[in-house]
Design an enzyme around this catalytic site. Sequence first.
Site, PDB file in Angstrom:
ATOM      1  N   CYS A 113      -5.221  -3.483  10.347  1.00  0.00           N
ATOM      2  CA  CYS A 113      -6.294  -4.114   9.637  1.00  0.00           C
ATOM      3  C   CYS A 113      -6.658  -5.418  10.829  1.00  0.00           C
ATOM      4  O   CYS A 113      -8.090  -5.803  10.856  1.00  0.00           O
ATOM      5  CB  CYS A 113      -6.468  -4.539   8.447  1.00  0.00           C
ATOM      6  SG  CYS A 113      -6.423  -3.098   7.408  1.00  0.00           S
ATOM      7  N   HIS A 250     -11.262 -10.557   6.969  1.00  0.00           N
ATOM      8  CA  HIS A 250     -10.866  -9.286   6.831  1.00  0.00           C
ATOM      9  C   HIS A 250     -11.454  -8.753   5.199  1.00  0.00           C
ATOM     10  O   HIS A 250     -11.108  -9.487   4.602  1.00  0.00           O
ATOM     11  CB  HIS A 250      -9.640  -8.859   7.088  1.00  0.00           C
ATOM     12  CG  HIS A 250      -9.328  -7.452   6.617  1.00  0.00           C
ATOM     13  ND1 HIS A 250      -9.965  -6.324   7.063  1.00  0.00           N
ATOM     14  CD2 HIS A 250      -8.245  -6.916   5.809  1.00  0.00           C
ATOM     15  CE1 HIS A 250      -9.278  -5.250   6.486  1.00  0.00           C
ATOM     16  NE2 HIS A 250      -8.328  -5.435   6.010  1.00  0.00           N
ATOM     17  N   ASN A 280     -12.437  -1.202   2.133  1.00  0.00           N
ATOM     18  CA  ASN A 280     -11.565  -1.943   3.250  1.00  0.00           C
ATOM     19  C   ASN A 280     -11.737  -0.948   4.478  1.00  0.00           C
ATOM     20  O   ASN A 280     -11.178   0.235   4.288  1.00  0.00           O
ATOM     21  CB  ASN A 280      -9.970  -2.088   2.832  1.00  0.00           C
ATOM     22  CG  ASN A 280      -9.162  -2.512   3.956  1.00  0.00           C
ATOM     23  OD1 ASN A 280      -9.590  -2.672   5.107  1.00  0.00           O
ATOM     24  ND2 ASN A 280      -8.084  -2.743   3.508  1.00  0.00           N
TER      25      ASN A 280
HETATM   26  O1  UT7 Z   1      -6.070  -4.312   4.530  1.00  0.00           O
HETATM   27  C1  UT7 Z   1      -4.614  -4.493   4.735  1.00  0.00           C
HETATM   28  C2  UT7 Z   1      -4.215  -5.239   3.670  1.00  0.00           C
HETATM   29  N1  UT7 Z   1      -4.258  -4.806   2.336  1.00  0.00           N
HETATM   30  C3  UT7 Z   1      -4.434  -5.631   1.312  1.00  0.00           C
HETATM   31  O2  UT7 Z   1      -4.986  -6.956   1.457  1.00  0.00           O
HETATM   32  C4  UT7 Z   1      -4.367  -4.961  -0.195  1.00  0.00           C
HETATM   33  C5  UT7 Z   1      -3.635  -5.891  -0.983  1.00  0.00           C
HETATM   34  N2  UT7 Z   1      -3.321  -5.613  -2.144  1.00  0.00           N
HETATM   35  C6  UT7 Z   1      -4.340  -5.579  -3.064  1.00  0.00           C
HETATM   36  O3  UT7 Z   1      -5.718  -5.841  -2.893  1.00  0.00           O
HETATM   37  C7  UT7 Z   1      -3.959  -5.331  -4.636  1.00  0.00           C
HETATM   38  O4  UT7 Z   1      -2.771  -5.696  -4.778  1.00  0.00           O
HETATM   39  C8  UT7 Z   1      -4.418  -3.986  -4.967  1.00  0.00           C
HETATM   40  C9  UT7 Z   1      -5.830  -3.955  -5.183  1.00  0.00           C
HETATM   41  C10 UT7 Z   1      -3.860  -3.030  -4.130  1.00  0.00           C
HETATM   42  C11 UT7 Z   1      -3.890  -3.684  -6.339  1.00  0.00           C
HETATM   43  O5  UT7 Z   1      -4.295  -4.841  -7.374  1.00  0.00           O
HETATM   44  P1  UT7 Z   1      -3.097  -5.468  -8.147  1.00  0.00           P
HETATM   45  O6  UT7 Z   1      -3.795  -6.461  -8.913  1.00  0.00           O
HETATM   46  O7  UT7 Z   1      -2.220  -6.276  -7.271  1.00  0.00           O
HETATM   47  O8  UT7 Z   1      -2.576  -4.464  -9.239  1.00  0.00           O
HETATM   48  P2  UT7 Z   1      -1.118  -3.872  -9.381  1.00  0.00           P
HETATM   49  O9  UT7 Z   1      -0.878  -2.988  -8.125  1.00  0.00           O
HETATM   50  O10 UT7 Z   1      -0.330  -4.808  -9.805  1.00  0.00           O
HETATM   51  O11 UT7 Z   1      -1.558  -2.667 -10.629  1.00  0.00           O
HETATM   52  C12 UT7 Z   1      -1.733  -3.292 -11.800  1.00  0.00           C
HETATM   53  C13 UT7 Z   1      -1.933  -1.838 -12.349  1.00  0.00           C
HETATM   54  C14 UT7 Z   1      -0.510  -0.910 -12.382  1.00  0.00           C
HETATM   55  O12 UT7 Z   1      -0.572  -0.314 -13.734  1.00  0.00           O
HETATM   56  P3  UT7 Z   1       0.688  -0.883 -14.346  1.00  0.00           P
HETATM   57  O13 UT7 Z   1       2.204  -0.679 -13.720  1.00  0.00           O
HETATM   58  O14 UT7 Z   1       0.478  -2.457 -14.817  1.00  0.00           O
HETATM   59  O15 UT7 Z   1       0.922  -0.129 -15.955  1.00  0.00           O
HETATM   60  C15 UT7 Z   1      -1.448   0.196 -11.674  1.00  0.00           C
HETATM   61  O16 UT7 Z   1      -0.617   1.463 -11.815  1.00  0.00           O
HETATM   62  O17 UT7 Z   1      -3.052  -1.277 -12.250  1.00  0.00           O
HETATM   63  C16 UT7 Z   1      -2.660   0.190 -12.072  1.00  0.00           C
HETATM   64  N3  UT7 Z   1      -3.620   0.654 -10.824  1.00  0.00           N
HETATM   65  C17 UT7 Z   1      -4.786   1.286 -11.214  1.00  0.00           C
HETATM   66  N4  UT7 Z   1      -5.496   1.315 -12.402  1.00  0.00           N
HETATM   67  C18 UT7 Z   1      -6.695   1.975 -12.221  1.00  0.00           C
HETATM   68  C19 UT7 Z   1      -3.419   0.682  -9.680  1.00  0.00           C
HETATM   69  N5  UT7 Z   1      -4.410   1.587  -9.018  1.00  0.00           N
HETATM   70  C20 UT7 Z   1      -5.253   1.748  -9.960  1.00  0.00           C
HETATM   71  C21 UT7 Z   1      -6.593   2.329  -9.870  1.00  0.00           C
HETATM   72  N6  UT7 Z   1      -7.296   2.631 -11.305  1.00  0.00           N
HETATM   73  N7  UT7 Z   1      -7.444   2.670  -8.877  1.00  0.00           N
END
Ligand code: UT7
Length: 323
Positions: A113, A250, A280
Amino acid sequence: MIRSVVRGSGAALPRRIMKNADFEGMVETSDEWIVQRTGIRQRHVAADDETTASLGEAAARAALESAGLTAADIDLIVLATSTPNNTFPATAVEIQNRLGMHHGFAFDMQAVCSGFVYAVATADLYIRGGLARRVLVIGSETFSRILDWNDRSTCVLFGDGAGALVLEAGEGAGSITDRGVLAASLRSDGTHKDKLFVDGGPSTTGTVGHLRMEGREVFKHAVGMITDVIEATFSQAGITAADLDWFVPHQANKRIIDASAKKLGIAEQKVVVTVDLHGNTSAASVPLALSVAVADGRIKKGDLVLLEAMGGGFTWGAVLVRW
Ligand code: UT7
């Protein structure tokens, strides 16, 4: 002194738009979750006939047109991508050929990225070092090809597209009122390689592989890394956030963008956000955001613009440009 001045910009997107709701029948997710957690509302997804090379070529042609130049005027193509058409030759060389350019040289740059920010900083050095006078800097990606479409934690986040700039050698006085690239700061740290990676490659599995990410872990590091490298760039140039006209980060997650801008004291109205439109797009995200803000008249000649990115590796970096 020689400065690398922006002479043109352009972008290209695949024809097909995929809305958040289109995922609802594929994986357990919802438009509400995706919008709340990321700010993404839609992304473009490449068809079979749309590739990193074809999108990169289209963005390059648009940038050349806006610069009033042709490929004959270009000495170097630097393509930032992690999704090349082939393992080799470099997709930059394929784009060079598609543009009918049989002089100069072209190469790919792989910093995921952060690729476009690395590529602009690199092109600037080639120009200031006298190896090239005009450089096409392209970010082009087809991340849809490396997504695991059954993994809801990654497949909803990424999109395809391309953006490009034409950088040209110009004369500057050596002050921050000069047009062109004014400062750059690049970083990487392989400690974090397993937090965001592709689980295949020519030298290991012999396969292309799929993107794997520990999103929460990446998120945890993102804001600190982004703000550190931006502060380093500010101190190199002797400016503060108040001097900026535009912040073009980004586009991975609206929450990361907001938190970074807030920590740096960058006013909300100076932040260019396109993650809602494109998702992204990795190395294409910064030039795609630039092209939107140039096209709608926000970024104008003479504006002070800060580019920033962070991604797999980890890699991260910032570039300050006077447009
Ligand atoms: O470009 C390179 C750099 N990349 C980034 O900057 C990405 C950085 N990370 C992020 O943007 C965020 O961490 C995410 C958008 C990927 C995830 O958001 P989050 O608030 O950190 O959520 P999480 O990973 O802590 O997940 C929360 C919950 C989980 O369920 P439990 O374990 O709390 O029951 C996930 O399984 O959300 C669940 N989850 C989803 N639910 C519905 C994960 N993906 C999804 C989804 N739809 N697509």
